[in-house]
Design an enzyme around this catalytic site. Structure first.
Site, PDB file in Angstrom:
ATOM      1  N   ASN A   1      -0.368  -3.033   7.832  1.00 50.12           N
ATOM      2  CA  ASN A   1      -0.415  -3.848   6.708  1.00 50.12           C
ATOM      3  C   ASN A   1       0.825  -4.759   6.471  1.00 50.12           C
ATOM      4  OD1 ASN A   1      -3.045  -3.189   5.299  1.00 50.12           O
ATOM      5  ND2 ASN A   1      -2.202  -1.278   5.920  1.00 50.12           N
TER       6      ASN A   1
ATOM      7  N   ARG B   1      14.987  13.141  -5.467  1.00 51.46           N
ATOM      8  CA  ARG B   1      14.074  11.976  -5.714  1.00 51.46           C
ATOM      9  C   ARG B   1      14.901  10.971  -6.499  1.00 51.46           C
ATOM     10  NH1 ARG B   1       8.638  11.706  -4.241  1.00 51.46           N
ATOM     11  NH2 ARG B   1       8.359  14.226  -4.061  1.00 51.46           N
TER      12      ARG B   1
ATOM     13  N   HIS C   1      -4.406   1.749  -0.938  1.00 56.75           N
ATOM     14  CA  HIS C   1      -5.056   3.024  -0.724  1.00 56.75           C
ATOM     15  C   HIS C   1      -6.288   3.056   0.152  1.00 56.75           C
ATOM     16  CE1 HIS C   1      -5.233   7.309  -1.611  1.00 56.75           C
ATOM     17  NE2 HIS C   1      -6.497   7.071  -1.804  1.00 56.75           N
TER      18      HIS C   1
HETATM   19  C1  GAR Z   1      -2.916   2.402   5.304  1.00 63.30           C
HETATM   20  O1  GAR Z   1      -4.089   2.780   6.033  1.00 63.30           O
HETATM   21  C2  GAR Z   1      -2.808   2.735   3.886  1.00 63.30           C
HETATM   22  O2  GAR Z   1      -4.082   2.456   3.371  1.00 63.30           O
HETATM   23  C3  GAR Z   1      -2.456   4.238   3.949  1.00 63.30           C
HETATM   24  O3  GAR Z   1      -1.668   4.182   4.959  1.00 63.30           O
HETATM   25  C4  GAR Z   1      -1.965   3.552   6.083  1.00 63.30           C
HETATM   26  C5  GAR Z   1      -0.829   2.749   6.494  1.00 63.30           C
HETATM   27  O4  GAR Z   1      -0.941   2.000   7.682  1.00 63.30           O
HETATM   28  N1  GAR Z   1      -1.636   4.330   2.581  1.00 63.30           N
HETATM   29  C6  GAR Z   1      -1.856   5.439   1.924  1.00 63.30           C
HETATM   30  O5  GAR Z   1      -2.537   6.564   2.471  1.00 63.30           O
HETATM   31  C7  GAR Z   1      -1.159   5.641   0.688  1.00 63.30           C
HETATM   32  N2  GAR Z   1      -1.681   6.798  -0.141  1.00 63.30           N
HETATM   33  P1  GAR Z   1      -0.008   0.881   8.006  1.00 63.30           P
HETATM   34  O6  GAR Z   1       1.651   1.653   8.191  1.00 63.30           O
HETATM   35  O7  GAR Z   1      -0.287   0.560   9.642  1.00 63.30           O
HETATM   36  O8  GAR Z   1      -0.022  -0.221   7.195  1.00 63.30           O
END
Ligand code: GAR
Length: 203
Positions: free
Chosen positions: A28, A79, A123
């Site tokens: 992304n 955190r 998400h």
């Molecule tokens: C994506 O599918 C995003 O929607 C998800 O992690 C993936 C990251 O992919 N995010 C979550 O689950 C957040 N709760 P990427 O690193 O290839 O962009």
């Protein structure tokens, strides 16, 4: 005698200095960086931060000419300690807007409050359905016919902020959690650049 001084282009001057937070592959993030290469795109992605040193996205960001930094959450006892350095790093780079793209750390209400209305997330579900993890498997188990992804403002509750944009697909009889993950990611790569544009411009 007055003299006309050429100004930098209004478009370049008004682009919002943006950072992308990642934890892994960064597909992304790459879609966002590619969109932001257009001079008229309203966000200028200046910085990529990963909380994991082995995130593949770090090298991808560098290859695309963007500063990529790891703030390893494991180096901090709390955190709050991690988030203080995250926040300081963003401010050192004069960042005005933060985009979570596969960033798999829950952010505290303190951090979210500091970046209120300047922090968005993607998400892999049609929120408010399936907050949290394993969204594709849960959509299959619920025998849903539609699934997809959501870009939303980050608020105190995990995956609960106001929706900015969604994209959906039909679930096929032969779909598995893996096939849905791949198909939803294709949607995400189209959705996120549009949603970031909406978020920073308000339209
Ligand atoms: C994506 O599918 C995003 O929607 C998800 O992690 C993936 C990251 O992919 N995010 C979550 O689950 C957040 N709760 P990427 O690193 O290839 O962009």
């Amino acid at each position: 005698m007055s003299q006309l001084v050429p100004k930098p282009s209004d478009t370049a001057a008004s682009r919002v200095r943006t950072a992308v937070l990642i934890s892994g592959t960064g597909s992304n993030m790459v879609a966002l960086l590619e969109a932001a290469q257009a001079a008229d795109y309203p966000a200028d992605i200046q910085l990529v931060i990963s909380n994991r040193p082995n995130a593949k996205g770090l090298a991808k960001a560098e290859a695309l000419g963007v500063t990529a930094i790891c703030v390893n959450h494991r180096s901090f006892e709390t955190r709050a300690g991690f988030e203080d350095v995250l926040d300081a790093t963003l401010r050192e780079h004069d960042i005005d807007f933060v985009v979570c793209a596969g960033f798999m750390r829950v952010l505290t209400s303190e951090f979210v409050g500091k970046w209120s209305q300047k922090l968005i997330n993607i998400h892999p579900s049609l929120l408010p359905k399936y907050k949290g993890l394993h969204t594709h498997q849960r959509a299959l188990e619920a025998k849903d016919t539609e699934h997809g992804c959501t870009v939303h403002w980050v608020s105190e509750g995990v995956d609960e902020g106001e929706v900015i944009a969604q994209s959906s697909l039909h679930i096929h009889a032969e779909d598995t959690a893996d096939s849905l993950a791949k198909r939803v990611q294709v949607l995400e790569h189209g959705l996120y650049p549009d949603a970031l544009r909406i978020a920073v411009t308000g339209r």
